[in-house]
Scaffold this motif. Structure first.
Motif, PDB file in Angstrom:
ATOM      1  N   LEU A   1       8.582  -3.092   1.058  1.00  0.00           N
ATOM      2  CA  LEU A   1       7.352  -2.764   0.329  1.00  0.00           C
ATOM      3  C   LEU A   1       6.456  -1.785   1.092  1.00  0.00           C
ATOM      4  CD1 LEU A   1       6.431  -6.244  -1.154  1.00  0.00           C
ATOM      5  CD2 LEU A   1       7.652  -4.379  -2.257  1.00  0.00           C
ATOM      6  N   THR A   2       7.059  -0.731   1.654  1.00  0.00           N
ATOM      7  CA  THR A   2       6.269   0.274   2.369  1.00  0.00           C
ATOM      8  C   THR A   2       6.638   1.669   1.900  1.00  0.00           C
ATOM      9  OG1 THR A   2       7.887   0.293   4.144  1.00  0.00           O
ATOM     10  CG2 THR A   2       5.949  -1.078   4.482  1.00  0.00           C
ATOM     11  N   PRO A   3       5.858   2.256   1.004  1.00  0.00           N
ATOM     12  CA  PRO A   3       6.050   3.680   0.721  1.00  0.00           C
ATOM     13  C   PRO A   3       5.421   4.514   1.831  1.00  0.00           C
ATOM     14  CG  PRO A   3       4.313   2.789  -0.654  1.00  0.00           C
ATOM     15  CD  PRO A   3       4.888   1.640   0.120  1.00  0.00           C
ATOM     16  N   THR A   4       5.856   5.750   1.973  1.00  0.00           N
ATOM     17  CA  THR A   4       5.278   6.634   2.989  1.00  0.00           C
ATOM     18  C   THR A   4       4.555   7.770   2.300  1.00  0.00           C
ATOM     19  OG1 THR A   4       7.304   7.913   3.110  1.00  0.00           O
ATOM     20  CG2 THR A   4       7.048   6.141   4.700  1.00  0.00           C
ATOM     21  N   TYR A   5       3.461   8.216   2.940  1.00  0.00           N
ATOM     22  CA  TYR A   5       2.704   9.355   2.414  1.00  0.00           C
ATOM     23  C   TYR A   5       1.992  10.034   3.570  1.00  0.00           C
ATOM     24  CZ  TYR A   5      -0.618  12.132  -0.178  1.00  0.00           C
ATOM     25  OH  TYR A   5      -1.343  13.179  -0.656  1.00  0.00           O
TER      26      TYR A   5
ATOM     27  N   ARG B   1       1.616  -0.228   3.624  1.00  0.00           N
ATOM     28  CA  ARG B   1       2.215  -1.540   3.420  1.00  0.00           C
ATOM     29  C   ARG B   1       1.544  -2.209   2.227  1.00  0.00           C
ATOM     30  NH1 ARG B   1       1.251  -5.972   7.746  1.00  0.00           N
ATOM     31  NH2 ARG B   1      -0.772  -5.530   6.897  1.00  0.00           N
ATOM     32  N   LEU B   2       2.340  -2.530   1.214  1.00  0.00           N
ATOM     33  CA  LEU B   2       1.823  -3.234   0.052  1.00  0.00           C
ATOM     34  C   LEU B   2       1.814  -4.726   0.356  1.00  0.00           C
ATOM     35  CD1 LEU B   2       3.798  -1.377  -2.749  1.00  0.00           C
ATOM     36  CD2 LEU B   2       1.485  -0.939  -1.982  1.00  0.00           C
ATOM     37  N   GLU B   3       0.740  -5.399  -0.009  1.00  0.00           N
ATOM     38  CA  GLU B   3       0.675  -6.848   0.193  1.00  0.00           C
ATOM     39  C   GLU B   3       1.630  -7.520  -0.772  1.00  0.00           C
ATOM     40  OE1 GLU B   3      -3.281  -8.337   0.012  1.00  0.00           O
ATOM     41  OE2 GLU B   3      -4.033  -6.840   1.410  1.00  0.00           O
ATOM     42  N   VAL B   4       2.278  -8.576  -0.293  1.00  0.00           N
ATOM     43  CA  VAL B   4       3.257  -9.279  -1.122  1.00  0.00           C
ATOM     44  C   VAL B   4       2.518 -10.195  -2.086  1.00  0.00           C
ATOM     45  CG1 VAL B   4       5.235 -10.818  -1.103  1.00  0.00           C
ATOM     46  CG2 VAL B   4       4.927  -9.173   0.742  1.00  0.00           C
ATOM     47  N   ASN B   5       2.699  -9.939  -3.370  1.00  0.00           N
ATOM     48  CA  ASN B   5       2.140 -10.797  -4.414  1.00  0.00           C
ATOM     49  C   ASN B   5       2.972 -10.610  -5.677  1.00  0.00           C
ATOM     50  OD1 ASN B   5       1.235  -8.407  -5.606  1.00  0.00           O
ATOM     51  ND2 ASN B   5      -0.816  -8.595  -4.750  1.00  0.00           N
ATOM     52  N   ASP B   6       2.533 -11.205  -6.776  1.00  0.00           N
ATOM     53  CA  ASP B   6       3.307 -11.111  -8.016  1.00  0.00           C
ATOM     54  C   ASP B   6       3.424  -9.678  -8.524  1.00  0.00           C
ATOM     55  OD1 ASP B   6       3.639 -13.832  -7.979  1.00  0.00           O
ATOM     56  OD2 ASP B   6       1.903 -14.242  -9.261  1.00  0.00           O
ATOM     57  N   LEU B   7       2.408  -8.855  -8.296  1.00  0.00           N
ATOM     58  CA  LEU B   7       2.447  -7.466  -8.761  1.00  0.00           C
ATOM     59  C   LEU B   7       3.437  -6.616  -7.976  1.00  0.00           C
ATOM     60  CD1 LEU B   7      -1.375  -6.766  -9.125  1.00  0.00           C
ATOM     61  CD2 LEU B   7       0.263  -7.106 -10.968  1.00  0.00           C
ATOM     62  N   THR B   8       3.544  -6.853  -6.680  1.00  0.00           N
ATOM     63  CA  THR B   8       4.335  -5.961  -5.823  1.00  0.00           C
ATOM     64  C   THR B   8       5.765  -6.428  -5.592  1.00  0.00           C
ATOM     65  OG1 THR B   8       3.521  -7.076  -3.838  1.00  0.00           O
ATOM     66  CG2 THR B   8       2.293  -5.160  -4.618  1.00  0.00           C
ATOM     67  N   ARG B   9       6.093  -7.673  -5.882  1.00  0.00           N
ATOM     68  CA  ARG B   9       7.453  -8.165  -5.597  1.00  0.00           C
ATOM     69  C   ARG B   9       8.528  -7.369  -6.318  1.00  0.00           C
ATOM     70  NH1 ARG B   9       5.155 -13.489  -5.613  1.00  0.00           N
ATOM     71  NH2 ARG B   9       5.071 -14.168  -3.454  1.00  0.00           N
ATOM     72  N   GLY B  10       8.284  -6.963  -7.531  1.00  0.00           N
ATOM     73  CA  GLY B  10       9.292  -6.249  -8.298  1.00  0.00           C
ATOM     74  C   GLY B  10       9.315  -4.748  -8.077  1.00  0.00           C
TER      75      GLY B  10
ATOM     76  N   TYR C   1       9.349   3.582  -7.921  1.00  0.00           N
ATOM     77  CA  TYR C   1       8.360   4.572  -7.528  1.00  0.00           C
ATOM     78  C   TYR C   1       6.959   4.115  -7.931  1.00  0.00           C
ATOM     79  CZ  TYR C   1      11.987   7.896  -6.341  1.00  0.00           C
ATOM     80  OH  TYR C   1      13.042   8.526  -5.739  1.00  0.00           O
ATOM     81  N   VAL C   2       5.986   4.403  -7.075  1.00  0.00           N
ATOM     82  CA  VAL C   2       4.586   4.108  -7.355  1.00  0.00           C
ATOM     83  C   VAL C   2       3.799   5.408  -7.234  1.00  0.00           C
ATOM     84  CG1 VAL C   2       4.663   1.702  -6.590  1.00  0.00           C
ATOM     85  CG2 VAL C   2       4.113   3.487  -4.952  1.00  0.00           C
ATOM     86  N   ASP C   3       2.599   5.427  -7.784  1.00  0.00           N
ATOM     87  CA  ASP C   3       1.722   6.593  -7.691  1.00  0.00           C
ATOM     88  C   ASP C   3       0.781   6.415  -6.511  1.00  0.00           C
ATOM     89  OD1 ASP C   3       2.706   7.893  -9.965  1.00  0.00           O
ATOM     90  OD2 ASP C   3       1.486   6.621 -11.271  1.00  0.00           O
ATOM     91  N   VAL C   4       0.754   7.405  -5.633  1.00  0.00           N
ATOM     92  CA  VAL C   4      -0.143   7.395  -4.484  1.00  0.00           C
ATOM     93  C   VAL C   4      -1.175   8.491  -4.715  1.00  0.00           C
ATOM     94  CG1 VAL C   4      -0.320   7.682  -1.985  1.00  0.00           C
ATOM     95  CG2 VAL C   4       1.683   6.586  -2.960  1.00  0.00           C
ATOM     96  N   TYR C   5      -2.448   8.120  -4.660  1.00  0.00           N
ATOM     97  CA  TYR C   5      -3.535   9.058  -4.897  1.00  0.00           C
ATOM     98  C   TYR C   5      -4.211   9.360  -3.561  1.00  0.00           C
ATOM     99  CZ  TYR C   5      -3.160   7.670  -9.800  1.00  0.00           C
ATOM    100  OH  TYR C   5      -2.720   7.430 -11.071  1.00  0.00           O
ATOM    101  N   GLU C   6      -4.489  10.642  -3.306  1.00  0.00           N
ATOM    102  CA  GLU C   6      -5.282  11.013  -2.132  1.00  0.00           C
ATOM    103  C   GLU C   6      -6.620  11.528  -2.644  1.00  0.00           C
ATOM    104  OE1 GLU C   6      -5.210  13.769   1.865  1.00  0.00           O
ATOM    105  OE2 GLU C   6      -3.552  13.876   0.458  1.00  0.00           O
TER     106      GLU C   6
ATOM    107  N   PRO D   1      -5.480   5.187  -2.438  1.00  0.00           N
ATOM    108  CA  PRO D   1      -5.100   4.022  -3.239  1.00  0.00           C
ATOM    109  C   PRO D   1      -3.688   4.180  -3.806  1.00  0.00           C
ATOM    110  CG  PRO D   1      -6.595   5.398  -4.473  1.00  0.00           C
ATOM    111  CD  PRO D   1      -6.451   6.018  -3.113  1.00  0.00           C
ATOM    112  N   VAL D   2      -3.051   3.047  -4.097  1.00  0.00           N
ATOM    113  CA  VAL D   2      -1.704   3.034  -4.651  1.00  0.00           C
ATOM    114  C   VAL D   2      -1.774   2.329  -6.000  1.00  0.00           C
ATOM    115  CG1 VAL D   2       0.661   2.256  -4.284  1.00  0.00           C
ATOM    116  CG2 VAL D   2      -0.711   2.978  -2.348  1.00  0.00           C
ATOM    117  N   ARG D   3      -1.103   2.911  -7.008  1.00  0.00           N
ATOM    118  CA  ARG D   3      -1.107   2.325  -8.352  1.00  0.00           C
ATOM    119  C   ARG D   3       0.316   2.286  -8.882  1.00  0.00           C
ATOM    120  NH1 ARG D   3      -5.854   2.324 -11.485  1.00  0.00           N
ATOM    121  NH2 ARG D   3      -7.656   3.013 -10.309  1.00  0.00           N
ATOM    122  N   ALA D   4       0.584   1.249  -9.652  1.00  0.00           N
ATOM    123  CA  ALA D   4       1.843   1.138 -10.378  1.00  0.00           C
ATOM    124  C   ALA D   4       1.484   0.787 -11.813  1.00  0.00           C
ATOM    125  CB  ALA D   4       2.735   0.067  -9.769  1.00  0.00           C
ATOM    126  N   LYS D   5       1.880   1.641 -12.744  1.00  0.00           N
ATOM    127  CA  LYS D   5       1.560   1.457 -14.162  1.00  0.00           C
ATOM    128  C   LYS D   5       0.056   1.305 -14.369  1.00  0.00           C
ATOM    129  CE  LYS D   5       6.017  -0.634 -15.033  1.00  0.00           C
ATOM    130  NZ  LYS D   5       6.722  -1.852 -15.408  1.00  0.00           N
TER     131      LYS D   5
END
Length: 181
Positions: free
Chosen positions: A56-60, A66-75, A80-85, A92-96
């Motif tokens: 659970l670690t994307p790079t940018y 490091r994404l915290e492990v929870n119900d949203l991030t397990r899957g 791919y996730v969206d990383v905003y600068e 911030p990191v967003r998925a859907k």
């Protein structure tokens, strides 16, 4: 200067008379902005898609997030996730379109600083030792080729072996001259 200003005013009037169009409807037909101002900031940021690894670690930008492990991030592993600068430096990191809790891991901040040694009185000896080891590790090491590691040294001479055809020819010629003479 005054001639220029007079010409410019006259030019603007002629240009508008030639190219101006009358409004179809005189009312203001702009739609109202119905999103919150925080979302408007996303229009002025850099947005990139990043692959989420198994841990659970994307790079940018040479940083691991490091994404915290929870119900949203397990899957999200393997997706791919969206990383905003953002312009203010936030990442911030967003998925859907759902914000994900995360923290940024920066490998350049793992060094022990002199300030950390003086702040912590109980661990100062240990931190000083770690700093010395880090300074030793940063010294450049001399890179040797594999042959030098095994003890090979250049002498400038060819190793003895099978003679070339030219050397064999000249050896025969010398032997023939010696036999004649």
């Amino acid at each position: 200067m005054e001639d220029r200003d007079a010409f410019l005013a006259d030019f603007v009037e002629r240009y508008n008379a030639k190219f101006a169009k009358a409004l179809a409807k005189p009312d203001n037909l702009h739609r109202t902005l119905n999103i919150e101002p925080d979302r408007l900031a996303e229009a002025f940021c850099l947005r990139n898609k990043r692959y989420v690894t198994k841990d659970l670690t994307p790079t940018y930008d040479r940083k691991r997030i490091r994404l915290e492990v929870n119900d949203l991030t397990r899957g999200l592993a393997g997706k791919y996730v969206d990383v905003y600068e953002m312009p203010d430096g936030r990442i911030p990191v967003r998925a859907k379109d759902v914000a994900l809790p995360c923290s940024i891991l920066n490998p350049h901040q793992k060094r022990v600083t002199h300030a950390a040694i003086t702040e912590n009185k109980h661990l100062s000896a240990l931190l000083a030792h770690i700093k010395q080891e880090q300074e030793k590790a940063t010294l450049p090491t001399k890179v040797k080729p594999v042959s030098a590691k095994r003890g090979y040294k250049k002498t400038g001479r060819r190793p003895p072996g099978r003679p070339s055809k030219m050397e064999a020819y000249y050896e025969r010629r010398r032997a023939e001259r010696a036999a004649e003479g």
